[in-house]
Design an enzyme around this catalytic site. Structure first.
Site, PDB file in Angstrom:
ATOM      1  N   CYS A 235      39.982  22.309  36.007  1.00  0.00           N
ATOM      2  CA  CYS A 235      39.221  21.095  35.747  1.00  0.00           C
ATOM      3  C   CYS A 235      40.177  19.952  35.420  1.00  0.00           C
ATOM      4  O   CYS A 235      41.130  20.138  34.658  1.00  0.00           O
ATOM      5  CB  CYS A 235      38.257  21.312  34.590  1.00  0.00           C
ATOM      6  SG  CYS A 235      37.222  22.785  34.774  1.00  0.00           S
TER       7      CYS A 235
ATOM      8  N   ARG B 286      29.271  27.318  28.962  1.00  0.00           N
ATOM      9  CA  ARG B 286      30.703  27.284  28.661  1.00  0.00           C
ATOM     10  C   ARG B 286      30.951  27.008  27.182  1.00  0.00           C
ATOM     11  O   ARG B 286      30.524  25.976  26.652  1.00  0.00           O
ATOM     12  CB  ARG B 286      31.404  26.245  29.538  1.00  0.00           C
ATOM     13  CG  ARG B 286      31.252  26.546  31.023  1.00  0.00           C
ATOM     14  CD  ARG B 286      32.052  25.603  31.902  1.00  0.00           C
ATOM     15  NE  ARG B 286      31.770  25.867  33.307  1.00  0.00           N
ATOM     16  CZ  ARG B 286      32.376  26.793  34.042  1.00  0.00           C
ATOM     17  NH1 ARG B 286      33.355  27.521  33.510  1.00  0.00           N
ATOM     18  NH2 ARG B 286      32.049  26.989  35.304  1.00  0.00           N
TER      19      ARG B 286
END
Length: 333
Positions: free
Chosen positions: A117, A281
Site C-alpha cells: 500500500c 484490517r
C-alpha cells in the site's frame, strides 16, 4: 427471499449461514445494538460469521509506505501530515523515486507481505509527472505478483480508470467517522467528497479499501453510523481498515484519551458482522496492543495486519514481535 434480520437481543437464533448473512439495509440503531451486546456474545456472533465467509487462519500481511510525506492542505485533526498543524515536527518529503518504492515493495514481499500500500499526502490527484510516477509504481508492484493499493486523496473518473488500467487492486479512501461527527474532524472537504471518490473508484472496477478511526472523541452512535455507511454500500468495500487514533503532538487530537483494547474488539466484531465478506484490517494503533489483545481481535474477525516499522508516519509493531505473535496463535508442535 429477503435476508433474515439477526435478533440482537438474545442468542436463541443461530448465526446466519453464508446464504443469508450479507445485507445492504442495516439500520443505524441495529448496528449500535450489536456493538452494545455483552462482549463475549458479540464476539461469538462475529466469529461465527467470520468462519462462514473467511478462512479463520488466513491473516493477510500488507506493507505500507508513505511515498510523499507532509504538507497536505487538508486539516484532518488526527493527521501529522496536515500543513495546518504548525506545531507538528515532521520531515516533509517529495514524491519518492519509482525505483526506491519498488525496492521497498520487494523487501515487504520478502518479509511475507502479499499486498503493498502506498500513500501520498495530497488533497487530490493531479495529472502530470507525479501521477505518471505513481502509475509506474502500481505497475511495478503488480509485476512483483503483489496486490497494489494506493491512497492519494480525491480523484476523478478518468484518474480512477488510469489507475485501473495500470493494474491497481484497490483504492483506499477512509470515511474516518460517521457523517454527523465528520465536520468535527475535517473541514476542508465534505463527507460527500469522500463518497464521490469512492464512487469513481468503484465505477472504474477498483476494489475499495475504506474504514475509519476510533478514539477521536466520537460516540458509539458515530461509530455505528460509519459502519452503516460501509455496510449499506453494494457491494461492500473489499477491505475495511479499523484504526485506533495514535495521538501526535501538535495535532488537535494530541491529548485524546486512549482507546481501551476491548473497544477495538467491539468495533472489529461489529464490522465483521455487517461486512462479512470483507477483509477487516487491524491497522493503526496495533503497536500498543498486547499479543492477547491482538489475538482477541483476530477471534472477533480481523484478518489482516500491516507490518513494518511505521504506518505512513506513526510507529507500528516490530517485525520480530509480529513473527512471534503468528507463531503463538498458530499450530503448536
Amino acid at each position: 427471499m429477503p435476508p433474515r434480520i439477526m435478533n440482537v437481543s438474545t442468542l436463541e437464533r443461530p448465526i446466519p449461514d453464508a446464504g443469508d448473512a450479507i445485507r445492504h439495509d442495516w439500520a443505524r440503531d441495529e448496528i449500535e445494538d450489536l456493538y452494545r451486546l455483552p462482549l463475549l456474545d458479540l464476539v461469538w456472533r462475529a466469529h461465527g460469521v467470520h468462519r462462514a465467509f473467511q478462512d479463520p487462519h488466513d491473516i493477510q500481511h500488507a506493507g505500507l509506505l508513505s511515498i510523499k510525506t507532509g504538507g497536505c492542505p487538508e486539516d484532518c485533526a488526527y493527521c501529522p501530515q496536515s500543513a495546518h498543524h504548525k506545531e507538528v515536527r515532521i520531515d516533509r518529503d517529495g514524491l519518492m523515486a519509482v525505483d526506491a518504492v519498488l525496492e521497498m515493495a520487494e523487501r515487504a514481499k520478502n518479509d511475507g507481505a502479499s499486498r503493498f500500500c502506498m500513500g501520498a499526502a495530497w488533497r487530490q490527484v493531479r495529472d502530470g509527472q507525479a501521477f505518471d510516477d505513481v502509475l509506474a509504481m502500481v505497475r511495478g508492484v503488480r509485476a512483483l505478483d503483489m496486490e497494489a493499493c494506493v491512497t492519494l486523496g480525491m480523484l476523478d473518473e478518468n484518474q480512477a480508470h488510469r489507475l485501473a488500467e495500470a493494474g491497481l487492486t484497490a483504492y483506499n479512501h477512509n470515511l474516518d467517522t460517521g457523517p454527523e461527527y465528520y465536520p468535527s474532524i475535517v473541514t476542508t472537504r465534505t463527507y460527500q467528497d469522500r463518497l464521490e471518490t469512492l464512487k469513481h473508484a468503484r465505477a472504474a472496477g477498483l476494489e475499495l479499501c475504506c474504514g475509519g478511526i476510533i478514539g477521536m472523541g466520537e460516540s458509539i452512535a458515530d461509530r455505528a453510523a460509519m459502519l452503516q455507511v460501509l455496510a449499506n454500500m453494494n457491494p461492500h468495500p473489499e477491505s475495511v481498515p479499523i484504526n485506533v487514533l495514535v495521538p501526535v503532538d501538535g495535532t488537535p487530537l494530541e491529548n485524546a484519551p486512549p482507546v481501551h483494547p476491548l473497544d477495538l474488539v467491539r468495533m472489529i466484531a461489529t464490522a465483521r458482522i455487517v461486512t462479512p465478506a470483507s477483509r477487516v484490517r487491524l491497522s493503526a494503533g496495533r503497536r500498543d496492543l498486547s499479543p492477547e489483545a491482538q489475538a482477541f481481535c483476530f477471534m472477533a474477525g480481523a484478518n489482516s495486519i500491516f507490518h513494518g516499522d511505521s504506518l505512513l508516519t506513526t510507529a507500528n509493531a516490530q517485525r520480530d514481535s509480529d513473527a512471534a505473535l503468528m507463531c503463538m496463535i498458530g499450530p503448536q508442535d
